[in-house]
Motif scaffolding. Structure first.
Motif, mmCIF file in Angstrom:
data_model
loop_
_atom_site.group_PDB
_atom_site.id
_atom_site.type_symbol
_atom_site.label_atom_id
_atom_site.label_comp_id
_atom_site.label_asym_id
_atom_site.label_seq_id
_atom_site.Cartn_x
_atom_site.Cartn_y
_atom_site.Cartn_z
ATOM 1 N N LEU A 107 0.839 -1.210 0.000
ATOM 2 C CA LEU A 107 0.000 0.000 0.000
ATOM 3 C C LEU A 107 0.872 1.258 0.000
ATOM 4 N N GLU A 108 1.966 1.199 0.708
ATOM 5 C CA GLU A 108 2.847 2.368 0.841
ATOM 6 C C GLU A 108 3.638 2.615 -0.431
ATOM 7 N N ASN A 109 4.105 1.557 -1.080
ATOM 8 C CA ASN A 109 5.034 1.704 -2.211
ATOM 9 C C ASN A 109 4.389 1.721 -3.585
ATOM 10 N N CYS A 110 3.216 1.152 -3.726
ATOM 11 C CA CYS A 110 2.768 0.838 -5.094
ATOM 12 C C CYS A 110 1.579 1.650 -5.602
ATOM 13 N N GLY A 111 1.068 2.575 -4.921
ATOM 14 C CA GLY A 111 -0.045 3.381 -5.420
ATOM 15 C C GLY A 111 -1.245 2.516 -5.743
ATOM 16 N N VAL A 112 -1.791 1.908 -4.749
ATOM 17 C CA VAL A 112 -2.840 0.897 -4.919
ATOM 18 C C VAL A 112 -4.217 1.532 -4.821
ATOM 19 N N TYR A 113 -5.153 1.139 -5.737
ATOM 20 C CA TYR A 113 -6.537 1.596 -5.535
ATOM 21 C C TYR A 113 -7.438 0.471 -5.031
ATOM 22 N N ASP A 114 -6.984 -0.749 -5.112
ATOM 23 C CA ASP A 114 -7.762 -1.870 -4.544
ATOM 24 C C ASP A 114 -6.783 -2.983 -4.173
ATOM 25 N N LEU A 115 -7.086 -3.683 -3.080
ATOM 26 C CA LEU A 115 -6.177 -4.743 -2.638
ATOM 27 C C LEU A 115 -6.973 -5.883 -2.002
ATOM 28 N N SER A 116 -6.583 -7.115 -2.302
ATOM 29 C CA SER A 116 -7.238 -8.249 -1.629
ATOM 30 C C SER A 116 -6.182 -9.237 -1.147
ATOM 31 N N ILE A 117 -6.537 -9.946 -0.064
ATOM 32 C CA ILE A 117 -5.623 -10.966 0.486
ATOM 33 C C ILE A 117 -6.378 -12.302 0.467
ATOM 34 N N ASP A 118 -5.816 -13.275 -0.244
ATOM 35 C CA ASP A 118 -6.518 -14.563 -0.416
ATOM 36 C C ASP A 118 -5.649 -15.728 0.032
ATOM 37 N N GLU A 119 -6.375 -16.824 0.357
ATOM 38 C CA GLU A 119 -5.682 -18.093 0.574
ATOM 39 C C GLU A 119 -5.210 -18.587 -0.798
ATOM 40 N N MET A 120 -4.141 -19.392 -0.801
ATOM 41 C CA MET A 120 -3.750 -20.042 -2.066
ATOM 42 C C MET A 120 -4.871 -21.004 -2.459
ATOM 43 N N ASP A 121 -5.141 -21.099 -3.781
ATOM 44 C CA ASP A 121 -6.227 -22.014 -4.136
ATOM 45 C C ASP A 121 -5.763 -23.460 -3.957
ATOM 46 N N ILE A 122 -6.745 -24.331 -3.704
ATOM 47 C CA ILE A 122 -6.441 -25.706 -3.314
ATOM 48 C C ILE A 122 -5.662 -26.454 -4.406
ATOM 49 N N GLY A 123 -5.983 -26.092 -5.655
ATOM 50 C CA GLY A 123 -5.287 -26.740 -6.767
ATOM 51 C C GLY A 123 -3.797 -26.481 -6.708
ATOM 52 N N THR A 124 -3.435 -25.226 -6.420
ATOM 53 C CA THR A 124 -2.009 -24.872 -6.356
ATOM 54 C C THR A 124 -1.333 -25.593 -5.196
ATOM 55 N N ILE A 125 -2.036 -25.645 -4.060
ATOM 56 C CA ILE A 125 -1.438 -26.310 -2.889
ATOM 57 C C ILE A 125 -1.176 -27.780 -3.202
ATOM 58 N N ILE A 126 -2.197 -28.419 -3.781
ATOM 59 C CA ILE A 126 -2.057 -29.856 -4.061
ATOM 60 C C ILE A 126 -0.976 -30.097 -5.115
ATOM 61 N N GLU A 127 -0.939 -29.210 -6.096
ATOM 62 C CA GLU A 127 0.083 -29.348 -7.133
ATOM 63 C C GLU A 127 1.470 -29.293 -6.500
ATOM 64 N N ARG A 128 1.623 -28.428 -5.518
ATOM 65 C CA ARG A 128 2.930 -28.331 -4.846
ATOM 66 C C ARG A 128 3.223 -29.609 -4.059
ATOM 67 N N ILE A 129 2.177 -30.166 -3.472
ATOM 68 C CA ILE A 129 2.399 -31.415 -2.728
ATOM 69 C C ILE A 129 2.774 -32.539 -3.700
ATOM 70 N N PHE A 130 2.091 -32.560 -4.880
ATOM 71 C CA PHE A 130 2.431 -33.576 -5.901
ATOM 72 C C PHE A 130 3.922 -33.515 -6.207
ATOM 73 N N LYS A 131 4.385 -32.254 -6.309
ATOM 74 C CA LYS A 131 5.769 -32.075 -6.750
ATOM 75 C C LYS A 131 6.755 -32.192 -5.603
ATOM 76 N N GLY A 132 6.247 -32.481 -4.416
ATOM 77 C CA GLY A 132 7.140 -32.708 -3.287
ATOM 78 C C GLY A 132 7.618 -31.440 -2.627
ATOM 79 N N ARG A 133 6.885 -30.339 -2.851
ATOM 80 C CA ARG A 133 7.316 -29.092 -2.234
ATOM 81 C C ARG A 133 6.392 -28.681 -1.104
ATOM 82 N N GLY A 134 5.579 -29.591 -0.660
ATOM 83 C CA GLY A 134 4.601 -29.202 0.346
ATOM 84 C C GLY A 134 5.003 -29.516 1.770
ATOM 85 N N GLU A 135 6.042 -30.354 1.918
ATOM 86 C CA GLU A 135 6.373 -30.766 3.285
ATOM 87 C C GLU A 135 6.904 -29.593 4.104
#
Lengths: 328, 270
Positions: A300-328
């Motif tokens: 907010l301070e650095n980028c001149g933002v007019y809208d901002l949202s904070i989200d959880e990672m979507d489940i597909g991305t999380i699972i994909e990372r676990i598939f690839k062994g990067r979830g541990e």
């Protein structure tokens, strides 16, 4: 209802060198290679549960389902489904399970689905009155009254899958294996199948194991998932817990005021997380969960933002990372 | 498997086959017609070239009648639509679908093969009704109720024997991905030693005695000769017993290979 203990399947496959010489040589000598499809898998599924079995292609999902359906023998380990050892193929056991394979048609291609249902009635010895009631219920739920007397090969893919579901559930199985039931279907058909499966579960409470590459199937239908990687179950728990356990990061999406979207990513921002993308005035920035407040303030301070949202990672991305062994 | 289910599968398969109209007529007209023409001209030429009036104890009219009969009754044992179906179920993974159903696979496949035979029955009746008078052979055919009943029984056993002999060969697909060569070899042996390519009466005496006890003659020669009235009731009874014995032998072999093969089965894909 379904119990597996140390279930293992190893295939022996032949390896052939490429090219004509390789083909000629394979006539005389063949190299055998062991492929460990499922490794010492243990779990339990109870009545009324729909468990999502997710994993990359070749992870061992289908092999596991085939063992539990009694199609193939395990190399070692034990499984009991409804108290039976599946691969002994007891008729009583087979009368109480069902398997839907989205990639393989099970109905008779050249005949109307209604003819196939009649044969299944005979195979499962369903009394006339029960057959009529069940068929009427399934046909109404899936809205396929008009298609019952059309040759299966003339149906759309979605209609065909609905007919496959009816064929599979006519005998009211207590255990249902669904292997990619929505594969290749359009969004409307996928939604219809998911709604149907949820409604069916509510009414009849079978134990179900679902494999799918569509995360929407998993999110909508399964409260519990098992993630399989290279034949091993690397996660078995509630879907909601996957996010808590593996989603160590959150995604900040910032829509920037400057039309060109260009801006300086400060050292401070880079230190806190990673920029996933920056295009058309939108910045996607991944930060560790505990850093999210400070990171959002820095954006907010650095980028001149007019809208901002904070989200959880979507489940597909999380699972994909676990598939690839990067979830541990 | 209950008789009711068995006949329902037969009916379902028959309906499926009847839905392929072009295939039905092409088979009925072309396949029968070509085979008959080849036989007719071939045997006429053989008789003319040899200058003899009788080969293997039959004159030209009797030889052609024998061949037409073999061609017609042989269709029941031929089971061409069955050839390769078990093998492809194993090779392509179609077997998965059947293994989860509460019935035995082999009787199911047999019911299917019988169902596929129903259009063949219609073709045989149609073709026989046209070909026999057209070739001037009608006067030589003397059908009785007993000969027809004995022939029907012989054809049914021939069909079952063919199925049971093919089944063990097809289930070797659990180990060898492609077993077409075995099926072709089996078909050729059946055609040569069963009486389709040439009457068994042209074989030397010792060969004929050997072929009498082997299973292949029950596909073609035996039912054809029963229909033509060349085999009496006693010989028919002994032949049927022998054929049923062979059915038992091949059924046991098939079951043993099937049980062992299922342990090997991968269901295609991981």
């Amino acid at each position: 209802m379904i119990e597996a203990e140390g279930l293992t399947k190893t295939f022996v496959v032949h390896k052939k060198a490429p090219g004509l010489m390789g083909s000629v040589r394979s006539l005389f000598v063949r190299e055998k290679v062991e492929k460990h499809a499922v490794r010492a898998v243990s779990f339990r599924v109870d009545e009324g549960e729909i468990v999502g079995l997710v994993g990359a292609n070749g992870a061992g999902k289908t092999t596991l389902v085939k063992m539990l359906a009694g199609i193939i023998h395990p190399t070692s380990g034990e499984a009991r489904v409804l108290g039976y050892r599946p691969w002994e193929r007891n008729n009583e056991f087979r009368s109480r399970i069902a398997l839907i394979m989205g990639q393989k048609a099970q109905l008779w291609w050249d005949l109307p689905a209604a003819d196939g249902f009649l044969l299944l009635k005979e195979i499962y010895r369903i009394p006339d009155a029960d057959y009529r009631t069940r068929l009427a219920e399934l046909v109404r739920m899936l809205e396929v009254e008009k298609e019952l007397n059309v040759q299966v090969r003339r149906l759309s893919l979605g209609e065909r899958m609905k007919m496959e579901l009816i064929a599979t559930l006519l005998h009211q199985p207590r255990v249902v294996y669904l292997d990619e039931p929505t594969i290749g279907l359009d969004l409307t058909a996928q939604r219809a199948i998911r709604d149907f499966l949820l409604a069916y579960r509510e009414r009849h409470r079978p134990a179900m194991i679902l494999t799918s590459h569509y995360m929407e199937d998993i999110e909508r239908l399964c409260e519990r998932i098992m993630i399989i990687r290279e034949g091993e179950i690397v996660y078995d728990g509630q879907l909601a817990d996957v996010k808590r356990t593996y989603a160590t990061h959150k995604i900040i999406t910032a829509h920037l005021r400057r039309e060109d979207g260009g801006f300086e990513v400060s050292e401070d921002l880079l230190a806190r997380g990673a920029v996933l993308s920056e295009e058309e005035g939108t910045l996607r920035y991944e930060v560790p969960r505990e850093e999210v407040t400070q990171a959002a303030a820095a954006v907010l301070e650095n980028c001149g933002v007019y809208d901002l949202s904070i989200d959880e990672m979507d489940i597909g991305t999380i699972i994909e990372r676990i598939f690839k062994g990067r979830g541990e | 498997m209950s008789p009711r289910l068995f006949f329902q599968i037969v009916s379902l398969e028959a309906r499926t086959k009847f839905s392929y109209r072009v295939d039905f007529w092409v088979n009925a007209v072309l396949s029968f017609g070509v085979e008959l023409m080849v036989a007719f001209y071939l045997w006429t030429a053989i008789f003319e070239a040899s200058g003899s009036t009788s080969i293997g104890g039959r004159d030209i009219q009797q030889t052609i009648l024998y061949y037409v009969t073999v061609l017609l009754v042989g269709r029941f044992a031929g089971g061409r639509d069955f050839e390769g179906t078990v093998q492809s179920d194993i090779y392509e993974g179609g077997l998965n679908r059947y293994l989860v159903l509460p019935f035995a696979y082999r009787p199911y496949k047999y019911a299917q093969s019988l169902g596929k035979l129903v259009p063949v029955v219609v073709q045989v009746i149609l073709f026989g009704a046209i070909a026999i008078p057209l070739l001037g052979l009608a006067s030589q055919v003397h059908l009785t109720f007993a000969s027809v009943a004995m022939t029907l029984a012989a054809m049914l056993v021939a069909n079952l024997l063919f199925f049971l002999m093919q089944f063990p060969l097809q289930v070797t697909a659990f180990w060898a991905d492609n077993v077409w060569s075995l099926l072709v070899a089996q078909r050729l042996l059946g055609q040569i030693f069963g009486g389709l390519m040439l009457p068994l009466s042209v074989f030397p005496g010792w060969g004929q005695r050997l072929l009498e006890v082997l299973p292949w003659r029950f596909f073609f020669d035996f039912p054809a000769r029963v229909l033509l009235g060349e085999i009496g009731v006693r010989e028919w009874g002994l032949g049927m017993l022998l054929a049923i014995g062979w059915c038992g032998v091949f059924a046991a072999i098939g079951q043993a290979i099937w049980k062992r093969g299922l342990h090997q089965y991968t269901g295609i894909g991981i």
